[in-house]
Design an enzyme around this catalytic site. Structure first.
Site, mmCIF file in Angstrom:
data_model
loop_
_atom_site.group_PDB
_atom_site.id
_atom_site.type_symbol
_atom_site.label_atom_id
_atom_site.label_comp_id
_atom_site.label_asym_id
_atom_site.label_seq_id
_atom_site.Cartn_x
_atom_site.Cartn_y
_atom_site.Cartn_z
ATOM 1 C CG ASN A 6 4.142 2.286 -6.061
ATOM 2 O OD1 ASN A 6 4.383 2.383 -4.861
ATOM 3 N ND2 ASN A 6 2.910 2.148 -6.534
ATOM 4 C CE LYS A 8 2.250 -1.389 -6.511
ATOM 5 N NZ LYS A 8 1.345 -2.230 -7.273
ATOM 6 C CG HIS A 98 -1.493 2.985 -6.988
ATOM 7 N ND1 HIS A 98 -2.122 1.771 -6.878
ATOM 8 C CD2 HIS A 98 -0.386 2.767 -7.739
ATOM 9 C CE1 HIS A 98 -1.409 0.855 -7.528
ATOM 10 N NE2 HIS A 98 -0.350 1.433 -8.063
ATOM 11 C CD GLU A 100 -1.735 -1.562 -5.509
ATOM 12 O OE1 GLU A 100 -0.945 -0.948 -4.769
ATOM 13 O OE2 GLU A 100 -1.358 -2.315 -6.442
ATOM 14 C CD GLU A 174 0.320 2.599 -12.122
ATOM 15 O OE1 GLU A 174 1.493 2.251 -12.240
ATOM 16 O OE2 GLU A 174 -0.314 2.472 -11.060
ATOM 17 N N GLY A 180 0.400 -5.692 -11.528
ATOM 18 C CA GLY A 180 0.775 -6.916 -10.827
ATOM 19 C C GLY A 180 0.259 -8.188 -11.481
ATOM 20 C CB SER A 214 2.562 -6.154 -15.963
ATOM 21 O OG SER A 214 1.726 -6.689 -14.973
#
Ligand code: PGA
Length: 252
Positions: A6, A8, A98, A100, A174, A180, A214
């Site tokens: 991904n 992003k 996702h 985000e 996730e 991250g 991660s």
């Protein structure tokens, strides 16, 4: 394993070219032969077409995924990109929901279910993300939150299955706190989530479940060894083609 990078809102044309050069130079195809790994790259919408063409031209064994699609099928929705649009330029599926998108763009479980349904109707592979926040985990709410996120997906998958029994369904666990952060979920937590999702619902077709958050060169082998895990969704580590290639080597 299904290995999905991904990207992003990173990468540029130059960096994508360097990335593909590295995959070609290191003969990704031979690295994958004899394994059951499949690779997908997920760039921003604007690079989907170029990337699909380049991958084809270079003969790379790589599928292209979008990072999101609109919850509307078509029409007067300025700025939106439909499932049909991404399929039209070479993507075979899309990441959906996702964290985000849920966090910064207020996507709801209902939006994600709608997008999943549009993907299934159009013949695109949905890769639906779900996961708990740190606060939810600390409060012992993880499994309740995850069931809540997954239930609407089971509903749309069940409907779509009545029309087409060959629908592919991919989910990605996730945890928000793992994305991250440098801290991945433990193997036992991932296993618990996978069995809750597989056994806690009556799926018409069992989904393939990936893990993301991660993933790096140190933890990839132990994560990939998890019995029911179908793949990995990786952000930061796989912005670098060399780390991506080292990861594939580690799994071969
Ligand atoms: P990360 O991101 O690998 O940088 O944690 C994963 C993701 O957001 O899909």
């Amino acid at each position: 394993m299904f290995l999905v990078a991904n990207w992003k809102m990173n990468m540029t044309r130059d960096r994508i070219e360097t990335y593909l050069d590295a995959l070609e130079r290191e003969r990704l195809s031979s690295m994958l032969s004899g394994t059951r790994h499949q690779i997908a790259l997920a760039p921003t919408h604007v690079y989907l077409q170029d990337l699909s063409r380049e991958v084809l031209r270079r003969g790379l064994p790589v599928k292209i995924f979008a990072q999101d699609v609109s919850s509307r099928s078509e029409g007067a929705f300025t700025g939106e990109v439909s499932v049909r649009n991404v399929l039209d330029v070479g993507a075979v599926g899309s990441i959906l929901g996702h964290s985000e998108r849920r966090r910064y763009f207020q996507e709801t479980d209902a939006d994600v279910a709608r997008k999943t349904s549009l993907c299934l109707q159009a013949g695109a592979i949905p890769l639906v993300c779900f996961g708990e926040s740190r606060e939810e985990r600390d409060a012992g709410e993880t499994l309740r939150v995850l069931r809540h996120q997954v239930a609407p997906i089971v509903e749309v998958v069940t409907k779509a299955f009545r029309e087409n029994e060959n629908i592919p369904v991919y989910l990605a666990y996730e945890p928000v706190w793992a994305i991250g952060s440098g801290k991945n979920a433990s193997c036992s937590d991932i296993e618990e989530v996978i069995s809750t999702v597989l056994e806690g619902f009556s799926w018409p077709v069992p989904p393939c479940i990936l893990y993301g958050g991660s993933v790096n060169l140190e933890n990839i082998s132990s994560l990939a060894a998890l019995e029911n895990l179908a793949g990995l969704l990786v952000g930061s580590a796989w912005l670098d083609p060399e780390t991506f290639l080292d990861s594939v080597r580690a799994l071969s």
